[in-house]
Design an enzyme around this catalytic site. Structure first.
Site, PDB file in Angstrom:
ATOM      1  N   ASP A   1      32.616  41.020  35.747  1.00 45.32           N
ATOM      2  CA  ASP A   1      32.112  41.355  37.086  1.00 45.32           C
ATOM      3  C   ASP A   1      30.938  40.431  37.410  1.00 45.32           C
ATOM      4  OD1 ASP A   1      31.014  42.414  39.343  1.00 45.32           O
ATOM      5  OD2 ASP A   1      30.789  44.451  38.565  1.00 45.32           O
TER       6      ASP A   1
ATOM      7  N   LYS B   1      29.419  36.508  53.751  1.00 47.05           N
ATOM      8  CA  LYS B   1      30.546  36.735  54.670  1.00 47.05           C
ATOM      9  C   LYS B   1      30.046  37.546  55.854  1.00 47.05           C
ATOM     10  CE  LYS B   1      32.801  34.851  51.319  1.00 47.05           C
ATOM     11  NZ  LYS B   1      33.260  33.461  51.346  1.00 47.05           N
TER      12      LYS B   1
HETATM   13  C1  LIG Z   1      36.818  33.588  48.241  1.00 48.80           C
HETATM   14  S1  LIG Z   1      37.385  33.738  46.609  1.00 48.80           S
HETATM   15  C2  LIG Z   1      36.555  32.447  45.806  1.00 48.80           C
HETATM   16  C3  LIG Z   1      37.139  31.077  46.041  1.00 48.80           C
HETATM   17  C4  LIG Z   1      36.536  30.036  45.163  1.00 48.80           C
HETATM   18  N1  LIG Z   1      35.147  29.789  45.480  1.00 48.80           N
HETATM   19  C5  LIG Z   1      37.300  28.738  45.251  1.00 48.80           C
HETATM   20  O1  LIG Z   1      36.694  27.734  45.682  1.00 48.80           O
HETATM   21  O2  LIG Z   1      38.471  28.657  44.876  1.00 48.80           O
HETATM   22  C6  LIG Z   1      36.570  35.146  46.042  1.00 48.80           C
HETATM   23  C7  LIG Z   1      36.811  35.465  44.570  1.00 48.80           C
HETATM   24  O3  LIG Z   1      35.855  36.451  44.203  1.00 48.80           O
HETATM   25  C8  LIG Z   1      36.440  37.238  43.203  1.00 48.80           C
HETATM   26  N2  LIG Z   1      35.652  38.486  43.105  1.00 48.80           N
HETATM   27  C9  LIG Z   1      35.584  39.519  43.956  1.00 48.80           C
HETATM   28  N3  LIG Z   1      34.729  40.437  43.493  1.00 48.80           N
HETATM   29  C10 LIG Z   1      34.233  39.960  42.334  1.00 48.80           C
HETATM   30  C11 LIG Z   1      33.293  40.440  41.374  1.00 48.80           C
HETATM   31  N4  LIG Z   1      32.672  41.605  41.532  1.00 48.80           N
HETATM   32  N5  LIG Z   1      33.055  39.676  40.291  1.00 48.80           N
HETATM   33  C12 LIG Z   1      33.656  38.480  40.118  1.00 48.80           C
HETATM   34  N6  LIG Z   1      34.545  37.980  40.996  1.00 48.80           N
HETATM   35  C13 LIG Z   1      34.832  38.719  42.080  1.00 48.80           C
HETATM   36  C14 LIG Z   1      37.855  37.426  43.649  1.00 48.80           C
HETATM   37  O4  LIG Z   1      38.672  37.698  42.517  1.00 48.80           O
HETATM   38  C15 LIG Z   1      38.164  36.046  44.258  1.00 48.80           C
HETATM   39  O5  LIG Z   1      38.814  35.230  43.324  1.00 48.80           O
END
Ligand SMILES: C[S@@+](CC[C@H](N)C(=O)[O-])C[C@H]1O[C@@H](n2cnc3c(N)ncnc32)[C@H](O)[C@@H]1O
Length: 380
Positions: free
Chosen positions: A272, A317
């Site tokens: 996380d 966001k």
């Molecule tokens: C917008 S995407 C990221 C894209 C990335 N920056 C790229 O360039 O490919 C958001 C990511 O955040 C992850 N995510 C969401 N909540 C999270 C958390 N609490 N801890 C870690 N990752 C998380 C999701 O699994 C997703 O892969």
């Protein structure tokens, strides 16, 4: 004077709020309502002092304005129907534009021909391409524009002329200062999508480094640096960092895609992002997790306060209506969250940002926990 700003279409209210804030900081008054069209706003400013405007821009740059200049307008480029009998032949827009540019009483190093970044605006690109070289020639003949072959002057406060075509018949003209202005005409970066990157959002981080670090980009992001990427999958930001030789811990329960998954500089940790902390401090934390801005702001402030990273690049966001207020709220959360740690913070709505802004946060002094990074050779 007129302040003219370009922004992503749909973000005019936020760009107008930026202009109003800057005007207030510079001691100028906004006359009447801030008008404009899709992708741009124009404000009439009274009592504008250029030195104070420059200081306001340097102290707190606009967040939502892709480009911003001070000048005059609107200028009519074609005679109003039924005014004077029109001569046959093509419309001469150069003469009214030269009169407007000469009226600025300035000399500049470059001329930027711009138009709204909308479908209607793109229809003006041919006109802009045709007008640019003709205007440059006349500006040079009159000594108002530096010769393209002359070495760039090193002094501060180099000016650029802007001609903004609101439509084919109306333009605004003005100047901006290279140091505080956009790096690219219309604020559109010249970045090509790297074919090997796993996602298009790789361009967001590339643009963030270029815009928010400027000349310090190569000094701050290079081989030997260490980074944590929170919310890394599918890996576009991690790829961007590893490409520059940075060693990355990519934190995400989702999978990394493509070559970045096998990159020896990348360690994938399924965890996380709100809980993960590095065993020893890193140079960078980057975060692209889709979450409430207040949560991300709190997280970034904590990394800075605890000395877990020297710098942060992160996305907030903004799907909500009150986007400007949300950025102000995040700023207040970070200010409070870092406690007595001295930080610098900047937000920018980048060209590659959609409903989001990118934040850059850095500790003004190195963390006591931070260890100097050893330089490693850059990868080919
Ligand atoms: C917008 S995407 C990221 C894209 C990335 N920056 C790229 O360039 O490919 C958001 C990511 O955040 C992850 N995510 C969401 N909540 C999270 C958390 N609490 N801890 C870690 N990752 C998380 C999701 O699994 C997703 O892969």
């Amino acid at each position: 004077m007129i302040a003219l700003a370009q922004c992503r279409a749909g973000f005019e209210r936020e760009a107008a709020a930026d202009v109003a804030h800057l005007a207030a900081a510079a001691g100028a008054q906004v006359r009447g309502d801030i008008g404009g069209g899709a992708g741009w706003v124009a404000a009439e400013l009274a009592g504008l002092d250029r030195r104070r405007w420059r200081e306001a821009l340097a102290a707190s740059p606009a967040v939502f304005c892709r480009t911003l200049f001070i000048g005059t307008g609107p200028h009519a480029l074609v005679p109003a129907p039924g005014s004077t009998p029109q001569a046959r032949g093509p419309v001469d827009r150069v003469t009214p534009l030269m009169a407007a540019l000469s009226g600025l009483d300035a000399t500049a190093d470059a001329l930027w021909l711009e138009y709204p970044d909308t479908n209607e605006g793109k229809a003006l690109s041919t006109l802009a391409r045709a007008l640019g070289p003709r205007l440059e020639t006349v500006l040079r003949e009159r000594g108002l524009l530096a010769d393209a072959s002359a070495p760039q002057r090193a002094e501060r406060n180099r000016l650029r002329f802007h001609v903004f075509l609101a439509d084919g018949a109306t333009a605004y003209v003005g100047t901006s200062i290279a140091e505080t202005g956009s790096a690219w005409p219309m604020g559109i970066p010249r970045l090509r999508m790297p074919g090997r990157a796993p996602s298009r959002s790789t361009l967001k981080l590339a643009e963030a480094f270029a815009v928010l670090l400027g000349e310090r980009e190569h000094e701050l992001v290079h081989a030997g640096k260490r980074a944590v990427d929170l919310g890394a999958a599918p890996g576009g930001w991690t790829w961007q960092l590893a490409q520059r030789g940075v060693r990355v811990t990519a934190v995400d329960n989702g999978a990394l895609k493509g070559e970045v998954a096998q990159d020896p500089l990348v360690t994938h940790v399924r965890d996380d992002g709100f809980r993960f902390r590095p065993r020893r401090p890193v140079d960078w934390v980057v975060c692209d997790i889709v979450e409430q801005p207040s949560r991300v702001a709190t997280l970034m402030a904590r990394w800075m306060k605890d000395g877990d990273a020297q710098r942060a690049m992160f996305n907030l966001k903004l799907p909500m209506k009150k986007r400007y207020a949300e950025v102000e709220r995040a700023t207040a959360i970070i200010d409070a969250g870092v406690g007595d740690v001295d930080v610098r913070l900047a937000f920018r709505h980048l060209y590659h940002d959609r409903e989001e802004v990118t934040g850059f946060l850095e500790r003004a002094t190195p963390s006591r926990r931070a260890t100097p990074s050893r330089a490693r050779p850059r990868r080919g």
